[in-house]
Design a protein around this motif. Structure first.
Motif, short mmCIF file in Angstrom:
data_model
loop_
_atom_site.label_atom_id
_atom_site.label_comp_id
_atom_site.label_asym_id
_atom_site.label_seq_id
_atom_site.Cartn_x
_atom_site.Cartn_y
_atom_site.Cartn_z
N PRO A 1 0.84 -1.22 0.00
CA PRO A 1 0.00 0.00 0.00
C PRO A 1 0.87 1.26 0.00
O PRO A 1 2.00 1.25 0.50
CB PRO A 1 -0.78 -0.12 1.30
CG PRO A 1 0.09 -0.95 2.19
CD PRO A 1 0.79 -1.92 1.29
N LEU B 1 -7.80 2.40 0.41
CA LEU B 1 -7.86 1.08 1.03
C LEU B 1 -9.30 0.59 1.00
O LEU B 1 -10.23 1.37 1.28
CB LEU B 1 -7.35 1.15 2.47
CG LEU B 1 -7.27 -0.19 3.22
CD1 LEU B 1 -6.07 -1.00 2.72
CD2 LEU B 1 -7.14 0.06 4.74
N SER C 1 -3.07 6.61 -1.19
CA SER C 1 -3.87 5.70 -2.03
C SER C 1 -5.13 5.31 -1.24
O SER C 1 -5.35 5.78 -0.12
CB SER C 1 -3.07 4.47 -2.43
OG SER C 1 -2.74 3.70 -1.30
N ALA D 1 -6.05 -2.34 -2.24
CA ALA D 1 -5.63 -0.94 -2.43
C ALA D 1 -5.64 -0.57 -3.90
O ALA D 1 -5.55 -1.43 -4.77
CB ALA D 1 -4.25 -0.72 -1.83
#
Length: 400
Positions: free
Chosen positions: A279, A285, A283, A318
């Motif tokens: 990850p 999740l 970004s 992700a």
């Protein structure tokens, strides 16, 4: 029925409504103001109606409703899950062979021309008959008998039979395996299919999907029904012949009536798809909802939504782009910490956080205790493991 009818008297109904928030113990210990309805019955009706406010709002808002014993109310479907069923099947005639309090029967009355409510408990059957009249339902017929006895008297085939096997054994202990429930569908399903084109079955969410498919044989579809991200029931549609594939429906129903839905075929679950990545800060999740988790379609949703899986067993995903249609919760990753005690204590110690753990060596409760973390706040934290076996802490904001 005389005692039940007494509950419907205006003065008794007014008393129940006036005391809906009263102390139940006080009601039981006080002398009943009515000669034909005792204090215990008044308390039971008040307590049941109170529970119905969220579970069965139509019943709660309706006049002249009689409530059953607590165990029957507990075992009944919620109105949310019953309404889901009515949109899945329809036809001319269906028999609810394990009728109970009649919540599913009521739902089916809106999608079938005729519904037979079968219940061997005579008082419960009388309650349902009265309530159907109060709810202005005129296409339901109540039968006080067993499913076996009822079907033996029927000459014509049904479009559907609905069965919700009792998940209590002789000692009233909870069970979930098909062979431990009553009726035992591993032995009696063949008989039911001789009386109906299709059989619609509600089972415990604990039942293993692979085992259920193996035991029920001609499964056409399985609906995994969650409410507020808690799986409540599995719905199995069984037909006369086996199909090449089985349709899996996952649904998470919100209390406001909206749904997260995702359908796939059972064969999709076995697709080999390896798309893993570490990850990145800033970004997104993704955490699948409970119905997706129960389905086991971990690889399939990664491919379908073009997401990177964090690790084989982490079940978190992700992506650099936000996907609003994902069936679950979506978060923005603000910070990524390595699992180093001194660093964790400095960054998170004593904070109010919403903690979750996925494939992590420490349980959430132990983590909270160690770092003096309290529940709450607007920050969401995930303890997890990545594909490189790195133990990390993801600090996030919830997007939806």
């Amino acid at each position: 029925m005389a005692k039940l009818k007494s509950i419907l008297k205006k003065e008794v109904q007014d008393f129940i409504d006036a005391n809906i928030n009263a102390d139940i113990t006080r009601i039981i210990l006080s002398k009943s103001p009515f000669a034909d309805v005792d204090s215990k019955t008044l308390a039971q009706q008040i307590e049941a109606k109170r529970k119905a406010k969220s579970k069965l709002p139509t019943w709660f808002k309706s006049q002249k409703i009689i409530y059953p014993k607590n165990i029957n109310l507990q075992q009944s479907s919620s109105e949310l899950t019953a309404n889901y069923k009515l949109k899945q099947i329809k036809g001319q005639r269906i028999a609810d062979l394990t009728g109970g309090f009649g919540i599913d029967t009521f739902a089916f009355s809106q999608s079938f021309s005729k519904v037979d409510h079968v219940e061997r408990n005579s008082e419960l059957s009388e309650i349902v008959q009265q309530n159907m009249a109060s709810l202005n339902v005129n296409n339901v017929e109540c039968h006080t008998t067993t499913a076996q006895e009822f079907l033996s008297t029927q000459q014509d085939k049904f479009d559907y039979l609905f069965i919700d096997p009792s998940r209590r054994d002789a000692s009233q202990n909870k069970v979930f395996r098909l062979q431990d429930c009553e009726p035992d569908l591993t032995k009696e399903l063949h008989f039911y299919l001789s009386k109906s084109e299709k059989v619609y079955i509600k089972t415990s969410p604990l039942l293993d999907l692979d085992l259920g498919i193996q035991q029920l044989k001609n499964v056409e579809s399985i609906a995994i029904v969650a409410v507020q991200n808690e799986v409540k029931e599995l719905l199995w549609l069984v037909g006369q012949e086996s199909l090449k594939d089985i349709n899996i429906k996952t649904v998470n129903i919100k209390t406001n009536g909206t749904q997260e839905s995702f359908d796939f075929n059972w064969s999709d679950k076995s697709i080999e798809f390896s798309n893993y990545a570490e990850p990145q800060k800033d970004s997104y999740l993704y955490e699948p909802n409970a119905s997706i988790m129960k389905s086991g379609a971990f690889q399939h949703i990664s491919k379908y939504f073009n997401l990177k899986k964090l690790e084989v067993n982490s079940h978190l995903y992700a992506s650099s782009e936000k996907n609003q249609n994902f069936p679950g919760r979506v978060f923005k990753i603000n910070q990524i910490l390595d699992y180093k005690p001194k660093l964790i204590k400095k960054e998170l110690g004593g904070e109010k956080l919403n903690l979750s753990a996925r494939n992590f060596p420490i349980k959430v409760e132990d983590f909270k205790k160690k770092y003096k973390i309290k529940d709450g706040g607007k920050t969401y934290v995930f303890l997890t493991t990545t594909i490189s076996q790195r133990k990390i802490i993801l600090i996030c904001d919830k997007i939806n």
